[in-house]
Design a protein around this motif. Structure first.
Motif, PDB file in Angstrom:
ATOM      1  N   ASP A  27      39.602 -29.356 -44.244  1.00  0.00           N
ATOM      2  CA  ASP A  27      40.412 -29.461 -45.749  1.00  0.00           C
ATOM      3  C   ASP A  27      41.394 -31.353 -44.992  1.00  0.00           C
ATOM      4  OD1 ASP A  27      43.252 -28.850 -45.292  1.00  0.00           O
ATOM      5  OD2 ASP A  27      43.338 -28.118 -47.125  1.00  0.00           O
ATOM      6  N   SER A  28      42.119 -31.397 -45.540  1.00  0.00           N
ATOM      7  CA  SER A  28      42.478 -32.942 -45.083  1.00  0.00           C
ATOM      8  C   SER A  28      43.853 -32.280 -43.888  1.00  0.00           C
ATOM      9  CB  SER A  28      43.175 -34.035 -45.748  1.00  0.00           C
ATOM     10  OG  SER A  28      43.631 -33.389 -46.735  1.00  0.00           O
ATOM     11  N   MET A  29      44.312 -31.701 -44.444  1.00  0.00           N
ATOM     12  CA  MET A  29      46.008 -30.445 -43.916  1.00  0.00           C
ATOM     13  C   MET A  29      45.152 -30.047 -42.627  1.00  0.00           C
ATOM     14  SD  MET A  29      48.713 -30.393 -42.824  1.00  0.00           S
ATOM     15  CE  MET A  29      49.780 -31.386 -44.552  1.00  0.00           C
ATOM     16  N   SER A  30      44.520 -29.399 -42.583  1.00  0.00           N
ATOM     17  CA  SER A  30      43.738 -28.661 -41.679  1.00  0.00           C
ATOM     18  C   SER A  30      43.202 -29.407 -40.558  1.00  0.00           C
ATOM     19  CB  SER A  30      42.924 -27.131 -41.730  1.00  0.00           C
ATOM     20  OG  SER A  30      41.758 -27.299 -42.666  1.00  0.00           O
ATOM     21  N   HIS A  31      42.361 -30.671 -40.840  1.00  0.00           N
ATOM     22  CA  HIS A  31      41.964 -31.012 -40.001  1.00  0.00           C
ATOM     23  C   HIS A  31      43.028 -31.774 -38.850  1.00  0.00           C
ATOM     24  CE1 HIS A  31      38.968 -34.052 -38.856  1.00  0.00           C
ATOM     25  NE2 HIS A  31      39.795 -34.700 -38.266  1.00  0.00           N
ATOM     26  N   LEU A  32      44.176 -31.773 -39.817  1.00  0.00           N
ATOM     27  CA  LEU A  32      45.640 -32.518 -38.474  1.00  0.00           C
ATOM     28  C   LEU A  32      46.057 -31.277 -37.768  1.00  0.00           C
ATOM     29  CD1 LEU A  32      47.635 -34.877 -41.136  1.00  0.00           C
ATOM     30  CD2 LEU A  32      46.076 -35.606 -39.148  1.00  0.00           C
ATOM     31  N   LEU A  33      45.736 -30.262 -38.237  1.00  0.00           N
ATOM     32  CA  LEU A  33      45.498 -28.759 -37.512  1.00  0.00           C
ATOM     33  C   LEU A  33      45.024 -28.895 -36.367  1.00  0.00           C
ATOM     34  CD1 LEU A  33      46.876 -26.439 -40.081  1.00  0.00           C
ATOM     35  CD2 LEU A  33      48.504 -27.507 -38.529  1.00  0.00           C
ATOM     36  N   ILE A  34      43.448 -29.235 -36.591  1.00  0.00           N
ATOM     37  CA  ILE A  34      42.386 -29.139 -34.751  1.00  0.00           C
ATOM     38  C   ILE A  34      42.848 -30.122 -34.812  1.00  0.00           C
ATOM     39  CG2 ILE A  34      39.668 -29.630 -35.067  1.00  0.00           C
ATOM     40  CD1 ILE A  34      39.053 -28.348 -38.091  1.00  0.00           C
ATOM     41  N   VAL A  35      43.140 -31.399 -35.273  1.00  0.00           N
ATOM     42  CA  VAL A  35      43.815 -32.331 -33.546  1.00  0.00           C
ATOM     43  C   VAL A  35      44.941 -31.839 -33.403  1.00  0.00           C
ATOM     44  CG1 VAL A  35      44.487 -34.328 -33.623  1.00  0.00           C
ATOM     45  CG2 VAL A  35      42.681 -34.130 -35.473  1.00  0.00           C
ATOM     46  N   GLU A  36      45.620 -31.889 -33.767  1.00  0.00           N
ATOM     47  CA  GLU A  36      46.864 -30.666 -32.887  1.00  0.00           C
ATOM     48  C   GLU A  36      46.455 -29.573 -32.105  1.00  0.00           C
ATOM     49  OE1 GLU A  36      51.438 -29.449 -33.855  1.00  0.00           O
ATOM     50  OE2 GLU A  36      49.860 -29.248 -35.179  1.00  0.00           O
ATOM     51  N   ALA A  37      45.657 -29.313 -32.408  1.00  0.00           N
ATOM     52  CA  ALA A  37      44.987 -27.352 -31.241  1.00  0.00           C
ATOM     53  C   ALA A  37      44.764 -27.856 -29.790  1.00  0.00           C
ATOM     54  CB  ALA A  37      44.661 -26.514 -32.376  1.00  0.00           C
TER      55      ALA A  37
ATOM     56  N   SER B  57      45.315 -27.664 -26.559  1.00  0.00           N
ATOM     57  CA  SER B  57      44.704 -27.110 -25.885  1.00  0.00           C
ATOM     58  C   SER B  57      44.066 -28.241 -24.343  1.00  0.00           C
ATOM     59  CB  SER B  57      43.270 -26.497 -26.068  1.00  0.00           C
ATOM     60  OG  SER B  57      43.863 -24.695 -26.899  1.00  0.00           O
ATOM     61  N   TYR B  58      43.876 -28.970 -24.643  1.00  0.00           N
ATOM     62  CA  TYR B  58      43.337 -30.348 -23.826  1.00  0.00           C
ATOM     63  C   TYR B  58      43.934 -30.788 -23.058  1.00  0.00           C
ATOM     64  CZ  TYR B  58      38.769 -27.472 -25.014  1.00  0.00           C
ATOM     65  OH  TYR B  58      38.344 -26.035 -25.431  1.00  0.00           O
ATOM     66  N   GLN B  59      45.315 -30.862 -23.737  1.00  0.00           N
ATOM     67  CA  GLN B  59      46.500 -32.404 -22.902  1.00  0.00           C
ATOM     68  C   GLN B  59      46.005 -33.597 -22.933  1.00  0.00           C
ATOM     69  OE1 GLN B  59      49.325 -30.943 -22.133  1.00  0.00           O
ATOM     70  NE2 GLN B  59      48.602 -29.002 -22.853  1.00  0.00           N
ATOM     71  N   ILE B  60      45.397 -33.904 -24.202  1.00  0.00           N
ATOM     72  CA  ILE B  60      44.884 -34.857 -24.515  1.00  0.00           C
ATOM     73  C   ILE B  60      45.732 -35.697 -25.786  1.00  0.00           C
ATOM     74  CG2 ILE B  60      42.533 -35.131 -23.394  1.00  0.00           C
ATOM     75  CD1 ILE B  60      41.474 -34.163 -26.782  1.00  0.00           C
TER      76      ILE B  60
END
Length: 81
Positions: free
Chosen positions: A35-45, A49-52
């Protein structure tokens, strides 16, 4: 080059689902966990993880796992297919 396995693990971990649920055509809001909240969690993760650091417009355009993979190329992160 980075592996698809790690890429899927990062996304799955961010939204607390089994890695087997993650596939290229999995779309935002296709499953309740993305959902919208977990979308931001994906972005943060992914950023951690990839230092971007994603630009806001790219975050908005990440509608599928495949699209996320494409956007990462902009930041010199190539995830093998």
């Amino acid at each position: 080059m980075h592996t698809t396995e790690k890429f899927y693990e990062v996304i799955a971990g961010a939204i607390a689902v089994k890695k087997e649920l993650i596939e290229e055509d999995l779309a935002y809001q296709q499953i309740p966990e993305w959902d919208s909240m977990s979308h931001l969690l994906i972005v943060e993760a992914l950023e951690n993880s990839y230092q971007i650091k994603f630009e806001f417009d790219d975050v908005l355009d990440m509608g599928t796992v495949g699209k996320i993979r494409e956007k990462m190329k902009k930041y010199d992160v190539v995830v093998e297919i």
